[in-house]
Design a protein around this motif. Structure first.
Motif, mmCIF file in Angstrom:
data_model
loop_
_atom_site.group_PDB
_atom_site.id
_atom_site.type_symbol
_atom_site.label_atom_id
_atom_site.label_comp_id
_atom_site.label_asym_id
_atom_site.label_seq_id
_atom_site.Cartn_x
_atom_site.Cartn_y
_atom_site.Cartn_z
ATOM 1 N N LYS A 256 0.810 -1.225 0.000
ATOM 2 C CA LYS A 256 0.000 0.000 0.000
ATOM 3 C C LYS A 256 0.840 1.272 0.000
ATOM 4 C CE LYS A 256 -3.952 -2.063 -0.120
ATOM 5 N NZ LYS A 256 -4.775 -2.008 -1.350
ATOM 6 N N LEU A 257 2.144 1.148 0.288
ATOM 7 C CA LEU A 257 3.028 2.310 0.228
ATOM 8 C C LEU A 257 3.998 2.229 -0.949
ATOM 9 C CD1 LEU A 257 3.877 2.832 4.011
ATOM 10 C CD2 LEU A 257 2.377 4.234 2.580
ATOM 11 N N GLN A 258 3.844 1.210 -1.785
ATOM 12 C CA GLN A 258 4.675 1.060 -2.977
ATOM 13 C C GLN A 258 4.003 1.820 -4.119
ATOM 14 O OE1 GLN A 258 7.572 -0.376 -3.368
ATOM 15 N NE2 GLN A 258 7.819 -1.987 -1.842
ATOM 16 N N LEU A 259 4.545 2.973 -4.477
ATOM 17 C CA LEU A 259 3.908 3.826 -5.474
ATOM 18 C C LEU A 259 4.633 3.825 -6.815
ATOM 19 C CD1 LEU A 259 3.009 6.961 -3.309
ATOM 20 C CD2 LEU A 259 1.823 4.765 -3.514
ATOM 21 N N PHE A 260 5.880 3.378 -6.844
ATOM 22 C CA PHE A 260 6.657 3.458 -8.067
ATOM 23 C C PHE A 260 6.003 2.663 -9.193
ATOM 24 C CE2 PHE A 260 10.013 1.973 -10.950
ATOM 25 C CZ PHE A 260 10.549 3.196 -11.346
ATOM 26 N N GLY A 261 5.862 3.303 -10.356
ATOM 27 C CA GLY A 261 5.311 2.635 -11.529
ATOM 28 C C GLY A 261 3.799 2.578 -11.573
ATOM 29 N N LYS A 262 3.137 3.068 -10.510
ATOM 30 C CA LYS A 262 1.673 3.028 -10.484
ATOM 31 C C LYS A 262 1.089 4.284 -11.119
ATOM 32 C CE LYS A 262 1.129 0.054 -6.425
ATOM 33 N NZ LYS A 262 0.625 -0.047 -5.040
ATOM 34 N N LYS A 263 -0.008 4.106 -11.812
ATOM 35 C CA LYS A 263 -0.735 5.241 -12.374
ATOM 36 C C LYS A 263 -1.501 5.925 -11.250
ATOM 37 C CE LYS A 263 -1.174 2.996 -16.884
ATOM 38 N NZ LYS A 263 -0.364 1.830 -16.527
ATOM 39 N N PRO A 264 -1.823 7.214 -11.390
ATOM 40 C CA PRO A 264 -2.499 7.940 -10.303
ATOM 41 C C PRO A 264 -3.748 7.239 -9.789
ATOM 42 C CG PRO A 264 -1.772 9.480 -11.979
ATOM 43 C CD PRO A 264 -1.492 8.099 -12.530
ATOM 44 N N TRP A 265 -4.518 6.651 -10.683
ATOM 45 C CA TRP A 265 -5.765 6.004 -10.254
ATOM 46 C C TRP A 265 -5.521 4.626 -9.631
ATOM 47 C CZ3 TRP A 265 -4.510 7.256 -15.293
ATOM 48 C CH2 TRP A 265 -4.185 6.206 -16.133
ATOM 49 N N GLU A 266 -4.281 4.167 -9.658
ATOM 50 C CA GLU A 266 -3.956 2.877 -9.046
ATOM 51 C C GLU A 266 -3.417 3.031 -7.629
ATOM 52 O OE1 GLU A 266 -2.615 0.339 -13.036
ATOM 53 O OE2 GLU A 266 -1.100 1.505 -11.937
ATOM 54 N N ILE A 267 -3.161 4.271 -7.218
ATOM 55 C CA ILE A 267 -2.600 4.509 -5.891
ATOM 56 C C ILE A 267 -3.718 4.401 -4.848
ATOM 57 C CG2 ILE A 267 -1.483 6.211 -4.404
ATOM 58 C CD1 ILE A 267 -0.046 7.239 -6.932
ATOM 59 N N PRO A 268 -3.571 3.513 -3.856
ATOM 60 C CA PRO A 268 -4.680 3.208 -2.930
ATOM 61 C C PRO A 268 -4.765 4.183 -1.755
ATOM 62 C CG PRO A 268 -2.825 1.805 -2.420
ATOM 63 C CD PRO A 268 -2.395 2.657 -3.591
ATOM 64 N N HIS A 269 -4.722 5.484 -2.048
ATOM 65 C CA HIS A 269 -4.724 6.491 -0.995
ATOM 66 C C HIS A 269 -5.860 7.486 -1.184
ATOM 67 C CE1 HIS A 269 -0.074 5.863 -0.614
ATOM 68 N NE2 HIS A 269 -0.770 4.850 -0.120
ATOM 69 N N LEU A 270 -6.514 7.816 -0.089
ATOM 70 C CA LEU A 270 -7.513 8.887 -0.055
ATOM 71 C C LEU A 270 -6.977 10.012 0.812
ATOM 72 C CD1 LEU A 270 -11.017 7.199 0.534
ATOM 73 C CD2 LEU A 270 -10.280 8.444 -1.498
ATOM 74 N N ASP A 271 -7.284 11.242 0.444
ATOM 75 C CA ASP A 271 -6.806 12.391 1.207
ATOM 76 C C ASP A 271 -7.960 13.379 1.326
ATOM 77 O OD1 ASP A 271 -5.560 14.805 2.049
ATOM 78 O OD2 ASP A 271 -3.644 14.120 1.251
ATOM 79 N N THR A 272 -8.411 13.636 2.550
ATOM 80 C CA THR A 272 -9.556 14.532 2.728
ATOM 81 C C THR A 272 -9.233 15.958 2.296
ATOM 82 O OG1 THR A 272 -8.917 14.624 5.080
ATOM 83 C CG2 THR A 272 -10.804 13.234 4.495
ATOM 84 N N LEU A 273 -7.968 16.360 2.385
ATOM 85 C CA LEU A 273 -7.586 17.677 1.874
ATOM 86 C C LEU A 273 -7.765 17.727 0.363
ATOM 87 C CD1 LEU A 273 -6.328 20.496 1.988
ATOM 88 C CD2 LEU A 273 -4.071 19.416 1.991
ATOM 89 N N GLU A 274 -7.328 16.701 -0.324
ATOM 90 C CA GLU A 274 -7.458 16.637 -1.778
ATOM 91 C C GLU A 274 -8.924 16.578 -2.193
ATOM 92 O OE1 GLU A 274 -6.375 13.011 -4.341
ATOM 93 O OE2 GLU A 274 -4.610 14.311 -4.516
ATOM 94 N N LEU A 275 -9.722 15.808 -1.465
ATOM 95 C CA LEU A 275 -11.147 15.713 -1.778
ATOM 96 C C LEU A 275 -11.833 17.071 -1.631
ATOM 97 C CD1 LEU A 275 -11.970 12.348 0.031
ATOM 98 C CD2 LEU A 275 -11.921 12.724 -2.439
ATOM 99 N N TRP A 276 -11.427 17.841 -0.614
ATOM 100 C CA TRP A 276 -12.028 19.145 -0.377
ATOM 101 C C TRP A 276 -11.560 20.183 -1.398
ATOM 102 C CZ3 TRP A 276 -16.166 20.938 1.564
ATOM 103 C CH2 TRP A 276 -16.301 22.295 1.888
ATOM 104 N N LYS A 277 -10.407 19.987 -1.981
ATOM 105 C CA LYS A 277 -9.895 20.940 -2.973
ATOM 106 C C LYS A 277 -10.728 20.941 -4.248
ATOM 107 C CE LYS A 277 -4.965 21.156 -1.794
ATOM 108 N NZ LYS A 277 -3.591 20.828 -2.229
ATOM 109 N N PHE A 278 -11.328 19.807 -4.595
ATOM 110 C CA PHE A 278 -12.110 19.698 -5.827
ATOM 111 C C PHE A 278 -11.311 20.185 -7.037
ATOM 112 C CE2 PHE A 278 -15.400 19.634 -2.587
ATOM 113 C CZ PHE A 278 -16.227 18.612 -3.035
ATOM 114 N N GLY A 279 -10.032 19.838 -7.073
ATOM 115 C CA GLY A 279 -9.190 20.210 -8.200
ATOM 116 C C GLY A 279 -8.495 21.544 -8.061
#
Length: 237
Positions: free
Chosen positions: A140-163
């Motif tokens: 779950k912390l191995q990010l190398f080579g993963k596409k953005p949508w494959e990264i298994p992380h949620l971030d409430t700050l990012e969700l609130w930013k709405f882009g």
């Protein structure tokens, strides 16, 4: 998409960090020079490296984790519970125990990890400190080579930013906006160093860290337009 997630598949977490040593002079001469170089852009001419050392905990190269708190939902019929637990003590040991939890209970493809500003802070901090201690990273912390949508992380700050990537909102502000009981009713992050080194009160830090985990879960519920957790639904184990 957020509404389609199974809440039981999310591991909520928060970490508390402090400078690796109690005082700047406890660092080796080499580490002192490296810290001075690393912080020059922030200190400018206003602070010496010694005066700026109280903030060393924000950098994984000069800080250490003293607590990782996690929380997860559990549903039995219409009954909803949110369980929290914490890992604290020697950093290498707490990181190994956290890794064991992730690999044993939250390692399947549908599992996610969630925190506030965790993509910028908590997740990379944990990964770097694991590698410093020679601990292999859980998947779950191995990010190398993963596409953005494959990264298994949620971030409430990012969700609130709405882009809106220029927009930073603290967890404390979000809890105020959503009428969520504030997790900052005792100490805040700037006080953790003194509570750890001067008061030597790890229990106080653990309580504070677990409150942040609960607050993150509450924000997710609000973003899903679901009822907040009530006290009788919270279990600390």
């Amino acid at each position: 998409m957020l509404h389609q997630l199974n809440l039981e598949h999310i591991l909520f977490l928060d970490i508390e960090t402090v400078p690796e040593e109690d005082a700047f002079e406890d660092l080796s001469p080499v580490k002192q020079k490296l810290y001075a170089d690393k912080t020059q852009y922030q200190r400018k001419e206003e602070f010496t490296p010694e005066e700026f050392y109280d903030r060393a905990g924000i950098w994984s190269e000069f800080g250490k984790i003293v607590c990782i708190s996690v929380g997860y939902f559990n549903f039995k019929g219409s009954e909803r519970k949110f369980r929290t637990t914490s890992f604290f003590g020697e950093e290498e040991d707490l990181l190994k125990r956290f890794k064991f939890l992730v690999e044993d209970y939250f390692s399947l493809p549908q599992h996610l990890m969630c925190g506030h500003n965790a993509k910028e802070f908590d997740f990379p901090y944990i990964a770097r400190r694991m590698l410093i201690h020679g601990i292999s990273l859980p998947e779950k912390l191995q990010l190398f080579g993963k596409k953005p949508w494959e990264i298994p992380h949620l971030d409430t700050l990012e969700l609130w930013k709405f882009g809106d990537y220029k927009h930073y909102t603290s967890l404390k502000l979000l809890t105020e906006l959503f009428n969520i009981p504030s997790p900052k009713d005792d100490i805040d992050g700037s006080q953790v160093r003194d509570v750890y080194y001067k008061e030597k009160d790890i229990d106080r830090i653990v309580t504070y860290c677990e409150k942040d985990v609960i607050a993150v879960a509450q924000v997710i519920l609000k973003l899903r337009l679901e009822p907040l957790l009530e006290d009788h639904e919270l279990i600390s184990v």
